[in-house]
Design a protein around this motif. Structure first.
Motif, PDB file in Angstrom:
ATOM      1  N   ALA A 188      -1.774 -55.395 -26.282  1.00  0.00           N
ATOM      2  CA  ALA A 188      -2.646 -56.583 -26.216  1.00  0.00           C
ATOM      3  C   ALA A 188      -4.186 -55.829 -26.781  1.00  0.00           C
ATOM      4  O   ALA A 188      -4.797 -55.972 -25.663  1.00  0.00           O
ATOM      5  N   ARG A 189      -4.552 -55.337 -27.760  1.00  0.00           N
ATOM      6  CA  ARG A 189      -5.701 -54.662 -27.960  1.00  0.00           C
ATOM      7  C   ARG A 189      -6.327 -55.133 -29.216  1.00  0.00           C
ATOM      8  O   ARG A 189      -5.499 -55.082 -30.283  1.00  0.00           O
ATOM      9  N   SER A 190      -7.512 -55.185 -29.328  1.00  0.00           N
ATOM     10  CA  SER A 190      -8.166 -55.723 -30.566  1.00  0.00           C
ATOM     11  C   SER A 190      -8.380 -54.361 -31.596  1.00  0.00           C
ATOM     12  O   SER A 190      -8.816 -53.325 -31.083  1.00  0.00           O
ATOM     13  N   THR A 191      -8.127 -54.551 -32.735  1.00  0.00           N
ATOM     14  CA  THR A 191      -8.276 -53.527 -33.616  1.00  0.00           C
ATOM     15  C   THR A 191      -9.485 -53.987 -34.833  1.00  0.00           C
ATOM     16  O   THR A 191      -9.638 -53.206 -35.764  1.00  0.00           O
ATOM     17  N   ASN A 192     -10.226 -54.977 -34.399  1.00  0.00           N
ATOM     18  CA  ASN A 192     -11.200 -55.232 -35.167  1.00  0.00           C
ATOM     19  C   ASN A 192     -12.301 -54.377 -34.878  1.00  0.00           C
ATOM     20  O   ASN A 192     -12.861 -54.181 -33.820  1.00  0.00           O
ATOM     21  N   ALA A 193     -13.223 -53.894 -35.785  1.00  0.00           N
ATOM     22  CA  ALA A 193     -14.549 -53.373 -35.953  1.00  0.00           C
ATOM     23  C   ALA A 193     -15.551 -54.359 -35.449  1.00  0.00           C
ATOM     24  O   ALA A 193     -15.514 -55.740 -35.667  1.00  0.00           O
ATOM     25  N   PRO A 194     -16.493 -54.179 -34.542  1.00  0.00           N
ATOM     26  CA  PRO A 194     -17.563 -54.761 -34.020  1.00  0.00           C
ATOM     27  C   PRO A 194     -18.364 -55.432 -35.144  1.00  0.00           C
ATOM     28  O   PRO A 194     -18.649 -54.705 -36.315  1.00  0.00           O
ATOM     29  N   VAL A 195     -18.624 -56.576 -35.136  1.00  0.00           N
ATOM     30  CA  VAL A 195     -19.602 -57.354 -36.254  1.00  0.00           C
ATOM     31  C   VAL A 195     -21.100 -56.876 -35.931  1.00  0.00           C
ATOM     32  O   VAL A 195     -21.578 -56.923 -34.951  1.00  0.00           O
ATOM     33  N   PRO A 196     -21.898 -56.217 -37.056  1.00  0.00           N
ATOM     34  CA  PRO A 196     -23.105 -55.815 -36.730  1.00  0.00           C
ATOM     35  C   PRO A 196     -24.008 -56.939 -36.223  1.00  0.00           C
ATOM     36  O   PRO A 196     -23.946 -58.177 -36.764  1.00  0.00           O
ATOM     37  N   ASP A 197     -25.076 -56.886 -35.395  1.00  0.00           N
ATOM     38  CA  ASP A 197     -25.917 -57.938 -35.022  1.00  0.00           C
ATOM     39  C   ASP A 197     -26.352 -58.926 -36.062  1.00  0.00           C
ATOM     40  O   ASP A 197     -26.484 -59.751 -36.134  1.00  0.00           O
ATOM     41  N   GLU A 198     -26.909 -57.846 -37.003  1.00  0.00           N
ATOM     42  CA  GLU A 198     -27.469 -58.741 -38.161  1.00  0.00           C
ATOM     43  C   GLU A 198     -26.722 -59.639 -38.897  1.00  0.00           C
ATOM     44  O   GLU A 198     -27.281 -60.513 -39.793  1.00  0.00           O
ATOM     45  N   ASP A 199     -25.424 -59.321 -38.991  1.00  0.00           N
ATOM     46  CA  ASP A 199     -24.568 -60.416 -39.675  1.00  0.00           C
ATOM     47  C   ASP A 199     -24.129 -61.812 -38.759  1.00  0.00           C
ATOM     48  O   ASP A 199     -23.643 -62.630 -39.258  1.00  0.00           O
ATOM     49  N   LEU A 200     -24.498 -61.651 -37.320  1.00  0.00           N
ATOM     50  CA  LEU A 200     -24.225 -62.844 -36.690  1.00  0.00           C
ATOM     51  C   LEU A 200     -25.003 -63.983 -36.660  1.00  0.00           C
ATOM     52  O   LEU A 200     -26.359 -63.704 -36.904  1.00  0.00           O
ATOM     53  N   PRO A 201     -24.468 -65.297 -36.712  1.00  0.00           N
ATOM     54  CA  PRO A 201     -25.443 -66.324 -37.110  1.00  0.00           C
ATOM     55  C   PRO A 201     -26.191 -66.786 -35.799  1.00  0.00           C
ATOM     56  O   PRO A 201     -25.707 -66.287 -34.729  1.00  0.00           O
ATOM     57  N   LEU A 202     -27.208 -67.424 -36.152  1.00  0.00           N
ATOM     58  CA  LEU A 202     -27.870 -68.087 -34.973  1.00  0.00           C
ATOM     59  C   LEU A 202     -27.243 -69.173 -34.590  1.00  0.00           C
ATOM     60  O   LEU A 202     -26.778 -69.973 -35.161  1.00  0.00           O
ATOM     61  N   ILE A 203     -26.935 -69.077 -32.974  1.00  0.00           N
ATOM     62  CA  ILE A 203     -26.267 -70.146 -32.456  1.00  0.00           C
ATOM     63  C   ILE A 203     -27.172 -70.760 -31.577  1.00  0.00           C
ATOM     64  O   ILE A 203     -28.047 -70.198 -30.672  1.00  0.00           O
ATOM     65  N   SER A 204     -27.181 -72.192 -31.631  1.00  0.00           N
ATOM     66  CA  SER A 204     -27.749 -73.158 -30.676  1.00  0.00           C
ATOM     67  C   SER A 204     -26.701 -73.568 -29.455  1.00  0.00           C
ATOM     68  O   SER A 204     -25.805 -74.169 -29.844  1.00  0.00           O
ATOM     69  N   VAL A 205     -26.898 -73.183 -28.255  1.00  0.00           N
ATOM     70  CA  VAL A 205     -26.069 -73.433 -27.178  1.00  0.00           C
ATOM     71  C   VAL A 205     -26.612 -74.974 -26.890  1.00  0.00           C
ATOM     72  O   VAL A 205     -27.579 -74.994 -26.010  1.00  0.00           O
ATOM     73  N   VAL A 206     -25.729 -76.064 -26.819  1.00  0.00           N
ATOM     74  CA  VAL A 206     -26.278 -77.477 -26.360  1.00  0.00           C
ATOM     75  C   VAL A 206     -25.212 -77.785 -24.991  1.00  0.00           C
ATOM     76  O   VAL A 206     -24.113 -77.888 -24.906  1.00  0.00           O
ATOM     77  N   VAL A 207     -25.982 -78.042 -24.020  1.00  0.00           N
ATOM     78  CA  VAL A 207     -25.413 -78.660 -22.653  1.00  0.00           C
ATOM     79  C   VAL A 207     -26.095 -79.926 -22.264  1.00  0.00           C
ATOM     80  O   VAL A 207     -27.340 -79.985 -22.266  1.00  0.00           O
ATOM     81  N   SER A 208     -25.188 -81.095 -22.232  1.00  0.00           N
ATOM     82  CA  SER A 208     -25.897 -82.104 -22.016  1.00  0.00           C
ATOM     83  C   SER A 208     -25.542 -82.451 -20.571  1.00  0.00           C
ATOM     84  O   SER A 208     -24.451 -82.335 -20.130  1.00  0.00           O
ATOM     85  N   THR A 209     -26.287 -83.121 -19.829  1.00  0.00           N
ATOM     86  CA  THR A 209     -26.176 -82.988 -18.367  1.00  0.00           C
ATOM     87  C   THR A 209     -26.972 -84.479 -17.652  1.00  0.00           C
ATOM     88  O   THR A 209     -27.804 -84.918 -18.437  1.00  0.00           O
TER      89      THR A 209
END
Length: 441
Positions: A75-96
């Protein structure tokens, strides 16, 4: 007729994380509990769980844990890390609604230190009325978050307001009563990059603690937060068949291309919950966002997260389940609260069915055709749970799955099902009053 053994009140169950690449720890019964939910990790991510009965001899627990080491060796990942510059901007939404000051504070502290290059945190104040002494400004002070105010009631309205203000290409949702792993966003972002055809990604939910009988019974009742817990990534793909049943059934496809499960789209709750998921903003808007008639805070009580999952699949989208995107949930600690939650789940589920039919009449055809199968499954589930079904851990000599479940849990959930349609129509009237300014808190 066999007698059903009496339900005994379980003692506290420890939640123990172990590194399966390191020597196994010595686990013995003590004042913190005589059983443990052991979560096995490899390369820093959970890959399995096991309920273990603890004794005074650490060798008893070690013997039960040894199979985990061999069974998860691959149970080990064989995926290579995704470069930071390829990662999308993510908005974390928390309603409280600011009901849990301590957990909100803890969540904010963790959100500031996530392992992710580009993200923002949007906190939605979804309180209908603000108390004279408002603690929220003090909680948010010093934190790099944006505050959005949505006074209309209901978690759906709150989350929709958060999305409207979000800048990210991807929106990640969680709740104010969870603990988030540091790599939560990275594993979500990487999954979207590796599978650009995905509309949404759901993650794994583990318990923070199992200290009270209600928390232990909740885990035993469902076998995990949203269903039978799995640690294998899958992609949920709708069946593209012609006619009224198009996209009414879906397949869970493993990385090797094999179909792990084939099920009705209405059972997607087994692969995700609103406390841990993310969606492309474009797919969210295309699905119409959260239905404000559904969810906590309105008479329908729940179903808003399943509704949007189903809407995405119904429209031909795909959902990825990513077990490395982990949050830990704090279950209701008291039996009264658990009864209320399960009843709300029952109400919310059938209210959701009504909402789906109102939105697209093809759901009525699909539900009618699938109803005989669903009825058999639910009947079997009811009989099993009324008999005090044990949780889904393997039956070894040292496992802790002797916990019997009170019949009251099944009673409260199943009595909610017939109440759902009426709750849905009350919720529609309620929301109409809100929109027309007739709602008074």
């Amino acid at each position: 007729m066999a007698l059903i053994p009496p339900v005994t009140v379980p003692g506290p169950r420890r939640v123990v994380s172990i590194d399966l690449d390191a020597p196994l720890p010595s686990l013995v019964a003590d004042e913190t509990g005589s059983s443990a939910l052991v979560v096995g990790y490899r390369d820093g991510f959970p890959v399995t769980t096991l309920d273990v009965l603890l004794t005074g001899d650490p060798e008893d627990a070690r013997r039960a844990l040894i199979p985990l080491v061999t069974q998860t060796a691959g149970a080990r990942s064989t995926n290579a890390p995704v470069p930071d510059e390829d990662l999308p901007l993510i908005s974390v939404v928390v309603s409280t609604i600011v009901a849990r000051i301590e957990t909100i504070t803890t969540l904010l502290d963790v959100l500031e230190h996530l392992d992710y290059p580009r993200y923002e945190v949007v906190i939605v104040d979804n309180r209908v009325k603000v108390p004279e002494h408002d603690e929220l400004p003090g909680i948010l002070a010093g934190h790099n978050v944006r505050l959005v105010v949505e006074r209309r009631p209901g978690c759906s309205a709150g989350r929709n307001a958060g999305v409207a203000a979000a800048k990210g290409e991807v929106i990640a949702f969680t709740d104010d009563d969870v603990k988030i792993s540091r790599q939560w966003l990275r594993k979500i972002g990487e999954r979207f990059v590796r599978e650009p055809e995905l509309s949404a990604v759901t993650g794994l939910i583990l318990p923070v603690e199992l200290e009270t009988p209600a928390q232990i019974w909740y885990e035993a009742y469902y076998g995990g937060f949203s269903g039978e817990r799995t640690f294998e990534p899958v992609t949920i793909v709708p069946d593209d068949v012609p006619g009224a049943m198009r996209n009414a059934r879906v397949s869970a496809i493993a990385p090797d291309g094999s179909v792990r499960k084939h099920f009705a789209v209405y059972g997607i709750g087994g692969y995700g919950a609103g406390a841990n998921w993310a969606v492309r903003k474009s797919a969210f808007l295309a699905a119409g966002g959260f239905d404000p008639v559904l969810g906590a805070g309105v008479p329908a009580r729940g179903g808003e997260d399943l509704a949007i999952f189903i809407d995405i699949l119904w429209g031909g989208g795909r959902i990825g389940f990513e077990p490395k995107a982990v949050v830990h949930h704090r279950h209701r600690p008291d039996l009264e609260g658990l009864h209320h939650q399960l009843h709300s789940n029952g109400v919310g589920f059938t209210a959701l069915m009504c909402a789906l039919i109102a939105k697209d009449r093809r759901h009525l055809t699909a539900l009618t055709r699938l109803m005989p199968i669903a009825a058999r499954v639910k009947l079997k589930q009811l009989v099993t749970r009324l008999a005090g079904r044990r949780d889904a851990a393997p039956e070894t000599v040292t496992e802790a799955s002797t916990t019997r479940i009170p019949r009251s849990l099944a009673y409260h959930e199943f009595r909610g099902f017939p109440a759902g349609p009426a709750a849905y129509f009350r919720s529609r009237r309620f929301w109409r009053d809100v929109e027309e300014g007739r709602f008074r808190p």
